[in-house]
Scaffold this active site. Sequence first.
Site, PDB file in Angstrom:
ATOM      1  N   CYS A  26     -39.825  -8.310  57.069  1.00 52.82           N
ATOM      2  CA  CYS A  26     -39.547  -9.481  57.898  1.00 52.82           C
ATOM      3  C   CYS A  26     -38.049  -9.464  58.182  1.00 52.82           C
ATOM      4  CB  CYS A  26     -39.988 -10.753  57.187  1.00 52.82           C
ATOM      5  SG  CYS A  26     -39.165 -11.021  55.608  1.00 52.82           S
ATOM      6  N   HIS A 550     -38.604  20.011  57.274  1.00 54.22           N
ATOM      7  CA  HIS A 550     -39.456  19.215  58.175  1.00 54.22           C
ATOM      8  C   HIS A 550     -40.052  20.154  59.224  1.00 54.22           C
ATOM      9  CE1 HIS A 550     -40.800  16.149  61.007  1.00 54.22           C
ATOM     10  NE2 HIS A 550     -40.530  15.217  60.107  1.00 54.22           N
TER      11      HIS A 550
END
Length: 628
Positions: A26, A550
């Site tokens: 939030c 990656h």
Amino acid sequence: MNNQEIAKKVIDALGGRENVNSVAHCATRLRVMVKDEGKINKEVIENLEKVQGAFFNSGQYQIIFGTGTVNKMYDEVVALGLPTSSKDDMKAEAAKQGNWFQRAIRTFGDVFVPIIPVIVATGLFMGVRGLLTALGMTLPEDVTTYTQILTDTAFIILPGLVVWSTFRVFGGNPAVGIVLGMMLVSDSLPNAWAVASGGEVTAMQFFGFIPVVGLQGSVLPAFIIGVVGAKFEKAVRKVVPDVLDLLVTPFVTLLVMSILGLFVIGPVFHVVESYILIGTKAILNLPFGLGGFLIGGVHQLIVVSGVHHIFNLLEVQLLAADHANPFNAIITAAMTAQGAATVAVGVKTKNPKLKTLAFPAALSAFLGITEPAIFGVNLRFRKPFFLSLIAGAIGGGLASILGLAGTGNGITVIPGTMLYIGNGQLLQYLLMVAVSFVLGFALTYMFGYEDEKEVATEVETERLVQEETTGNIPATLQNETLVTPIVGDVVALADVNDPVFSSGAMGQGIAVKPSQGVVYAPADAEVSIAFPTGHAFGLKTTDGAEVLIHVGIDTVTMNGEGFEAKVAQGDKVKAGDVLGTFDSNKIAAAGLDDTTMVIVTNTADYASVAPVATGSVAKGDAVIEVKI
């Protein structure tokens, strides 16, 4: 410590990725749904850099990072493999947590929180009108009428707002809900306030014996009508054929619920609401300010429990009945004391990290949000929290003795001054705030915090954090050379078509265009990250380098299709061991680039991180040198 390092430590202290169901955020907090609360190392998390506090509530472990920082930390933990969910999904999952009382209070909050802004605005309008009157200004009749529209409308249609919001929360059609709510305050019905005043207006007699009036200002009846109406609408929709749903469901819902609302639910729960209001006022009006003392003393404890939304219902009821809210001043006293205790800790401590945490948390409290102060500072050291409860109780008692009552709700302390300008209570309000602040500060400064003890344990705490999150005391970094984890052609990192890697934001390294679909270990290391999707691996070498491999760009979107991991987190590997495999053809078929990045993510710990390979590289070829 950078954000990525903090994120790694957060994940480890949460019990690892396997203990996390989902993560969302939030404005200020990282909200994590965990499988087993017992696996969380709360002490480690609370002592991490940038963490302002953490607590478990409503089925979520909430880590306070503060505005702005939380967005960055969310991106980091997601990049490190934590599964995500929307706040609505997380709220639905959290709604299943806790006992029936906690769930009921959360429901009250979900219903009334969206209504609070208009009540706040109405209270501010009342304050402005009162201020103009206090200044001796005589308003023209048309302006007076306009100000009455501003200050009265929200309360006149309050049942409509409550039914609308309740339908929304319980899965009904909000449009049907608001129409049903407005039926309850229709001009065709006798006005409830006019009937209650004892004038010429009297209740209508339906069927000769059922007295019916409008439900102006009613809160609880509107809430119950909304709950029953939303559930009834959903039940009707299940049995009505889809082709008739648009016509039949709203018709039946409004017909049945208007009858129940006016003749059954409204009258019955209006009586219940009256008794609740009488009981609330009885507590608030206890002699010698005892009501304020009690509420001011326990309010922040209720905030910790997460069920403080019950006050929304009571405050709205008081405002609808009297246009005055005594709770607001009492709650303000409790929040002011909480913030003052945090200021005392910030002033007294010599710990720079605690200072940078305490003062923003205190400001947040003075703006009406005390969770950073509670969980980040006061409850962490215990005494400041409990001493602030004493100060809040005394301040709350003073508020009751002075008869303070705001013209709205939802804003407190500094913004809350606007609710006392128009009713002639501003000076009394400021006195109450000052007393609450002085008491909260003085009690904490004198009795609630011993900085020497905390500073003495800070070094030890940091050491424990390091040991807990890494599994050992960090070793001294060494120079080393990494060999290629991918066979193929070397690509300069700056030429990679992904700004996160090409900018060096993740660290320095190289990229390789693969000619084989195998990922090898670039050094003797421990696997610190092994994504379930198999598209990325994190390693910590025995000499201290932290390496991210990656495979491809945006390949996380393939959800593991075409990838296979051969190792798991915690595995020990030797240089050249196979970490995983991938299918470049499937990557290409997905429209993605299989260029593989090899990044030293702790580049900042080294004097230099330099690529040493060009052209094609085979298994075992050196590709990166790191030097301290």
